[in-house]
Design an enzyme around this catalytic site. Structure first.
Site, PDB file in Angstrom:
ATOM      1  N   GLY A 142      55.820  66.785  49.240  1.00  8.16           N
ATOM      2  CA  GLY A 142      56.159  67.562  48.050  1.00  8.16           C
ATOM      3  C   GLY A 142      57.448  68.350  48.230  1.00  8.16           C
ATOM      4  O   GLY A 142      58.247  68.480  47.291  1.00  8.16           O
ATOM      5  N   ASP A 143      57.652  68.872  49.424  1.00  4.33           N
ATOM      6  CA  ASP A 143      58.895  69.590  49.720  1.00  4.33           C
ATOM      7  C   ASP A 143      60.092  68.643  49.645  1.00  4.33           C
ATOM      8  O   ASP A 143      61.137  68.988  49.097  1.00  4.33           O
ATOM      9  CB  ASP A 143      58.817  70.219  51.104  1.00  4.33           C
ATOM     10  CG  ASP A 143      57.689  71.226  51.223  1.00  4.33           C
ATOM     11  OD1 ASP A 143      57.668  72.187  50.444  1.00  4.33           O
ATOM     12  OD2 ASP A 143      56.827  71.050  52.093  1.00  4.33           O
TER      13      ASP A 143
END
Length: 451
Positions: free
Chosen positions: A249-250
């Protein structure tokens, strides 16, 4: 381009081992520990990713003065850090894995969040950003009123991507893109956590937050984008075999920001982010971060000198080549791919528009400097492009100092004017043959005949 990461920084720990037996008095696997590692997590992980991409990054966060906080500062070495004081324990998340499979996660210092102390330097860094990513891990930094005012004000002028958290603050209305995963979006919108409900959740959240666009990430299914101008769009992902999705997600949010900052449309930015997250996981994820083999998010804004230094410091080989690259064709691509195969990164030194005009006449270049940079950085074999204004690349080479300097042509490497300069620091000069029948001049003449 100055990228500012604003958010909560955690200490992530990984304990890896093997589990070949169960505890005698309970059906619990016994993990024999083989390795222990720690790293910066949360906003710190995003900062490290973007630094790895070769970008100028500043991390605006809050850190505790405890022992884990000191370890966290050590993991942030080399990153421009602007930190206030966090009057609470450092959040530590420990992941236990056996044979690569997650077994348990242990959270320490992750109780009720406490508002951090904000400094004038933190607000000033936000105000000077060219692009902002907010990495909210629910530890109250993004809930601070002064931080929110600064983010909203700057977000109205520059791209701002907000990666939210279920326990975090609402994104500011000036956010260009908010990137919840399906579980986060469903919880925030009060919908069911299935892909069929993603569009409804995105619509509710976009209306509530007042932001330009919401993209709900769907893991292996890709991502669903909703903005004001288009119907919900599903951007599929290619299959990836990864046991641990930590950091995906980062990587997604960071890659979306890079694409928006480079001028890409929202759909194109999300497409790039989906691909980048897949590449990140298939190349080892957070366990490989810092290795020369981990793919970088390639954009026109990548800092060629930072990439070269990172590759060099990790023991890799820096390769560089140069030229005008006007009307990019198959011969160029073959030569660039061959050059990339000689080392661990390839930096292209590109003649500026003025330099090309002096060398080739007023009718050239046929393609502008900005577009030539964009075309080159779109190639998987090119890690970064640096533009030089002089008639030859010697000044930029003296700063870049590649291990290998490659030129295409049928002449001797020693005949190149820059050969002595490259060899002065121990570098090598190589030539690769031209591919017959492929030339910019021939292509330009063919286009002129067509009219």
């Amino acid at each position: 381009m100055k990228i500012v990461i604003v958010g909560d920084t955690l200490l992530d720990e990984d304990i890896d081992g093997v589990a070949e037996r169960f505890q005698p008095d309970a059906p619990v696997p016994v993990v024999d520990v083989q390795t222990r590692r720690s790293r910066a997590g949360g906003a710190g992980l995003v900062a490290r990713m973007l630094q790895h991409d070769g970008h100028d990054v500043t991390l605006v966060t809050a850190l505790s003065s405890d022992e884990p906080g000191e370890r966290l500062r050590a993991h942030l070495d080399g990153i421009h850090l602007v930190a206030g004081l966090l009057p609470a324990p450092t959040p530590v998340k420990t992941r236990l894995r056996a044979a690569g499979q997650p077994v348990a996660r242990i959270d320490d210092g992750c109780g009720d969040p406490v508002l951090p102390h904000i400094t004038r330097e933190m607000l000033g860094a936000i105000g000077e950003a060219d692009a902002i990513i907010v990495s909210d891990y629910g530890r109250a930094l993004t809930a601070h009123p002064e931080i929110r005012v600064a983010l909203h004000r700057r977000g109205s002028r520059v791209p701002l991507v907000w990666d939210p958290h279920p326990r975090g603050a609402d994104p500011v209305p000036s956010a260009s893109l908010v990137t919840p995963n399906l579980s986060e979006a469903a919880k925030a919108a009060g919908t069911s956590a299935d892909a069929a409900s993603a569009a409804g959740a995105a619509a509710r959240l976009r209306e509530r937050w007042g932001c330009a666009a919401v993209v709900v990430t769907l893991g292996s299914e890709g991502a669903l984008l909703l903005d004001a101008d288009h119907a919900p769009a599903l951007i599929p992902a290619r299959p990836v075999d990864a046991a641990d999705a930590c950091g995906a997600g980062d990587r997604f949010a960071a890659s979306a920001l890079l694409a928006l900052a480079a001028g890409d449309s929202l759909p194109d930015a999300v497409r790039s982010a989906v691909d980048a997250a897949g590449d990140f996981l298939s190349s080892g994820g957070v366990a490989a971060l810092g290795a020369t083999g981990l793919p970088r998010a390639r954009t026109a804004g990548a800092d060629a000198f930072a990439i070269a230094e990172q590759v060099r410091s990790s023991g890799g080989t820096v390769v560089a080549t140069g030229g005008c690259f006007d009307l990019l064709h198959a011969g160029h691509v073959r030569t660039l791919a061959a050059a990339r195969g000689l080392g661990d990164c390839l930096i292209v030194c590109l003649n500026s528009d003025e330099s090309v005009r002096r060398l080739k006449g007023d009718e050239r270049p046929l393609i502008s400097e900005h577009d030539r940079v964009e075309l080159l950085t779109a190639l998987s074999c090119v890690d970064a492009v640096v533009v030089f204004a002089e008639d030859d690349p010697q000044a930029v080479l003296d700063r870049l100092r590649p291990d290998v300097w490659v030129k295409g042509g049928d002449y001797s490497a020693q005949a190149l004017p820059e050969a002595a300069l490259v060899e002065s620091w121990g570098g090598r000069v190589l030539t690769l043959p031209y591919h017959l029948g492929r030339s910019t001049t021939a292509l330009a003449e063919a286009i002129a005949r067509v009219g």
